[in-house]
Design a protein around this motif. Structure first.
Motif, PDB file in Angstrom:
ATOM      1  N   GLY A   9      44.557  41.699  53.294  1.00 12.90           N
ATOM      2  CA  GLY A   9      43.417  42.547  53.634  1.00 12.90           C
ATOM      3  C   GLY A   9      42.819  42.221  54.990  1.00 12.90           C
ATOM      4  N   GLU A  10      41.507  42.186  55.036  1.00 15.61           N
ATOM      5  CA  GLU A  10      40.808  41.966  56.310  1.00 15.61           C
ATOM      6  C   GLU A  10      40.483  40.493  56.555  1.00 15.61           C
ATOM      7  OE1 GLU A  10      37.419  44.487  56.331  1.00 15.61           O
ATOM      8  OE2 GLU A  10      38.592  46.345  56.231  1.00 15.61           O
ATOM      9  N   ILE A  11      41.006  39.614  55.709  1.00 17.13           N
ATOM     10  CA  ILE A  11      40.766  38.176  55.899  1.00 17.13           C
ATOM     11  C   ILE A  11      41.485  37.705  57.170  1.00 17.13           C
ATOM     12  CG2 ILE A  11      41.122  35.873  54.902  1.00 17.13           C
ATOM     13  CD1 ILE A  11      41.075  37.179  52.152  1.00 17.13           C
ATOM     14  N   ASP A  12      40.803  36.894  57.959  1.00 16.58           N
ATOM     15  CA  ASP A  12      41.418  36.326  59.161  1.00 16.58           C
ATOM     16  C   ASP A  12      42.609  35.461  58.739  1.00 16.58           C
ATOM     17  OD1 ASP A  12      42.132  34.906  61.439  1.00 16.58           O
ATOM     18  OD2 ASP A  12      40.059  34.618  62.096  1.00 16.58           O
ATOM     19  N   PRO A  13      43.828  35.763  59.218  1.00 13.98           N
ATOM     20  CA  PRO A  13      45.007  34.973  58.837  1.00 13.98           C
ATOM     21  C   PRO A  13      44.827  33.472  59.069  1.00 13.98           C
ATOM     22  CG  PRO A  13      45.697  36.960  59.972  1.00 13.98           C
ATOM     23  CD  PRO A  13      44.203  36.904  60.087  1.00 13.98           C
ATOM     24  N   LEU A  14      44.069  33.111  60.116  1.00 17.39           N
ATOM     25  CA  LEU A  14      43.835  31.696  60.384  1.00 17.39           C
ATOM     26  C   LEU A  14      43.069  31.045  59.244  1.00 17.39           C
ATOM     27  CD1 LEU A  14      44.078  29.312  62.365  1.00 17.39           C
ATOM     28  CD2 LEU A  14      41.911  30.043  63.375  1.00 17.39           C
ATOM     29  N   ASP A  15      42.088  31.770  58.663  1.00 20.10           N
ATOM     30  CA  ASP A  15      41.323  31.245  57.543  1.00 20.10           C
ATOM     31  C   ASP A  15      42.190  31.098  56.300  1.00 20.10           C
ATOM     32  OD1 ASP A  15      39.036  31.115  59.024  1.00 20.10           O
ATOM     33  OD2 ASP A  15      38.176  32.986  58.276  1.00 20.10           O
ATOM     34  N   PHE A  16      43.077  32.070  56.094  1.00 17.39           N
ATOM     35  CA  PHE A  16      43.877  32.062  54.868  1.00 17.39           C
ATOM     36  C   PHE A  16      45.077  31.118  54.974  1.00 17.39           C
ATOM     37  CE2 PHE A  16      46.734  33.768  51.601  1.00 17.39           C
ATOM     38  CZ  PHE A  16      45.855  33.846  50.531  1.00 17.39           C
ATOM     39  N   TYR A  17      45.756  31.124  56.108  1.00 19.42           N
ATOM     40  CA  TYR A  17      46.953  30.281  56.260  1.00 19.42           C
ATOM     41  C   TYR A  17      46.615  28.849  56.683  1.00 19.42           C
ATOM     42  CZ  TYR A  17      49.376  34.808  56.324  1.00 19.42           C
ATOM     43  OH  TYR A  17      49.849  36.059  56.014  1.00 19.42           O
ATOM     44  N   GLU A  64      40.686  36.740  45.693  1.00 19.27           N
ATOM     45  CA  GLU A  64      39.427  36.993  44.982  1.00 19.27           C
ATOM     46  C   GLU A  64      38.429  35.861  45.240  1.00 19.27           C
ATOM     47  OE1 GLU A  64      40.527  37.532  40.934  1.00 19.27           O
ATOM     48  OE2 GLU A  64      41.428  39.510  41.256  1.00 19.27           O
ATOM     49  N   HIS A  65      38.937  34.623  45.265  1.00 24.92           N
ATOM     50  CA  HIS A  65      38.074  33.466  45.557  1.00 24.92           C
ATOM     51  C   HIS A  65      37.488  33.606  46.968  1.00 24.92           C
ATOM     52  CE1 HIS A  65      36.780  29.200  45.453  1.00 24.92           C
ATOM     53  NE2 HIS A  65      37.068  29.237  46.749  1.00 24.92           N
ATOM     54  N   TYR A  66      38.326  33.993  47.926  1.00 24.53           N
ATOM     55  CA  TYR A  66      37.844  34.118  49.307  1.00 24.53           C
ATOM     56  C   TYR A  66      36.790  35.219  49.413  1.00 24.53           C
ATOM     57  CZ  TYR A  66      37.815  34.245  54.373  1.00 24.53           C
ATOM     58  OH  TYR A  66      37.415  34.183  55.688  1.00 24.53           O
ATOM     59  N   GLU A  67      37.045  36.359  48.757  1.00 18.75           N
ATOM     60  CA  GLU A  67      36.095  37.471  48.811  1.00 18.75           C
ATOM     61  C   GLU A  67      34.744  37.077  48.206  1.00 18.75           C
ATOM     62  OE1 GLU A  67      37.954  40.740  46.897  1.00 18.75           O
ATOM     63  OE2 GLU A  67      39.457  41.034  48.480  1.00 18.75           O
ATOM     64  N   ARG A  68      34.783  36.217  47.201  1.00 21.21           N
ATOM     65  CA  ARG A  68      33.549  35.818  46.526  1.00 21.21           C
ATOM     66  C   ARG A  68      32.768  34.780  47.329  1.00 21.21           C
ATOM     67  NH1 ARG A  68      33.043  33.640  40.246  1.00 21.21           N
ATOM     68  NH2 ARG A  68      30.780  33.481  40.216  1.00 21.21           N
ATOM     69  N   TYR A  69      33.487  33.799  47.905  1.00 17.48           N
ATOM     70  CA  TYR A  69      32.805  32.683  48.566  1.00 17.48           C
ATOM     71  C   TYR A  69      32.937  32.692  50.086  1.00 17.48           C
ATOM     72  CZ  TYR A  69      32.680  30.864  43.807  1.00 17.48           C
ATOM     73  OH  TYR A  69      32.475  30.715  42.452  1.00 17.48           O
ATOM     74  N   ASN A  70      33.724  33.645  50.613  1.00 19.73           N
ATOM     75  CA  ASN A  70      33.925  33.775  52.055  1.00 19.73           C
ATOM     76  C   ASN A  70      34.551  32.518  52.678  1.00 19.73           C
ATOM     77  OD1 ASN A  70      33.808  35.506  54.268  1.00 19.73           O
ATOM     78  ND2 ASN A  70      31.963  34.516  55.057  1.00 19.73           N
TER      79      ASN A  70
END
Length: 350
Positions: A9-17, A64-70
């Protein structure tokens, strides 16, 4: 061997990876049997079906965890991937319904959502009632899309009664379709989660999926179709009878509604409430009553529903008390009237 593509989605790849793909490397280590590639806003995974399915579910849980807690820490990533969540068990047929767009898992999230999925296997007509946000319509549409993908039906038909919640469609601009489309938007939103945009437009154009007001159902026989009537609390008895008798060969019907949101001039006219009374004992018809425990929207929705229910109970108690007093007064007046008549009769005799 299968391949899946999962959008972050719109999550920054750097934050997720993670920096230097530190989190992605941990994911790869936790799923050594899979080939995992992070490419921009998309994860590409290849491997055996069971392992790929498990990976897809865990990534969905991470999103879902990221969307909830950013945020998503390395510790949380490991905890979420390693913990055993029964609701996400790939062998649980009542949990996973289908895979939507970008690998999104569409699953039954509550006990009554699972119950609706289970009952749909053995019943051709289902009624699902309950508060806003409990997933009645969303689960029903997921079942319809699954049936279409599995070629169990040839088309999906979604309908709602054109009863406005305090608004007047007649004053909206445009032709009939343009007036009705905004009212049917919740159905489009659910479909958009489950079917790619281009394919959805194709289905709508060739009428494999039809979305129409309830009035358009009159005179039709709906064969080989998965049919959903949403907001059925706003149908009259005759409207709901008309709709139910459209049922043709190899059809499955799901009727959803919320008894607390009846927008008819007289709430006692609701066809859904009437159907609950007279259809309970017919074989092949099942009823699922959702409650506030099934609500899967924002946590405040549960509190809002509770507050309105409590206020409704208070108003009902006050109304019953007033009615009881009124009857008492009426009865007292009637008694006094009889006494007066009796006295008059005695006087006349004398």
């Amino acid at each position: 061997m299968i391949e899946k593509r999962i959008s972050i989605g719109e999550i920054d790849p750097l934050d997720f990876y993670g920096v230097n793909n530190s989190k992605l490397d941990v994911l790869k280590a936790l799923f050594p049997k899979l080939k995992i590639i992070g490419r921009g806003d998309e994860l590409i995974v290849q491997g055996e079906e069971d392992e790929t399915l498990l990976f897809t579910m865990k990534v969905q849980a991470l999103l879902e965890h990221y969307e909830r807690y950013n945020m998503l820490t390395l510790a949380n990533l490991k905890r979420i991937v390693l913990e055993d969540k029964q609701v996400e068990d790939p062998d649980d047929p009542a949990s996973i319904i289908l895979f939507g767009n970008n690998g999104k898992i569409i699953r039954a999230r509550s006990a009554n959502q699972k119950k609706l999925v289970e009952l749909s296997v053995t019943n051709d007509l289902l009624f699902a009632t309950g508060p806003a946000g409990s997933g009645k319509t969303y689960t029903a549409i997921a079942l319809a899309v699954k049936a279409l993908k599995n070629k169990e039906v040839k088309r999906i038909i979604l309908s709602r009664p054109a009863v406005e919640a305090g608004e007047n469609l007649g004053f909206l601009p445009g032709d009939m379709k343009e007036k009705i489309d905004p009212y049917l938007q919740p159905l489009y939103d659910a479909l958009s989660d489950m079917i790619p945009g281009r394919k959805l437009n194709e289905y709508l154009e060739n009428e494999t999926i039809q979305i129409a007001p309830l009035a358009y159902m009159r005179g039709r026989t709906l064969n080989d179709a998965f049919v959903i009537l949403d907001e059925a609390q706003n149908t009259t008895r005759n409207q709901l009878k008309m709709f139910l008798t459209r049922m043709g060969v190899s059809a499955k019907f799901v009727i959803t509604g919320d008894m607390s949101q009846i927008d008819l001039p007289h709430k006692t006219d609701s066809g859904l409430a009437h159907a609950f009374k007279i259809l309970q004992r017919i074989r092949g018809i099942a009823f699922v009553q959702f409650d506030e425990g099934d609500i899967v929207r924002h946590r405040l929705v549960k509190d809002i529903v509770k507050a309105y229910d409590k206020d409704g109970e208070r108003e009902l108690a006050v109304a019953e008390k007033i009615e009881s007093k009124r009857k008492g007064v009426t009865k007292g007046v009637a008694t006094e009237s009889k006494k007066t008549e009796s006295v008059s009769e005695d006087s006349e005799k004398k």
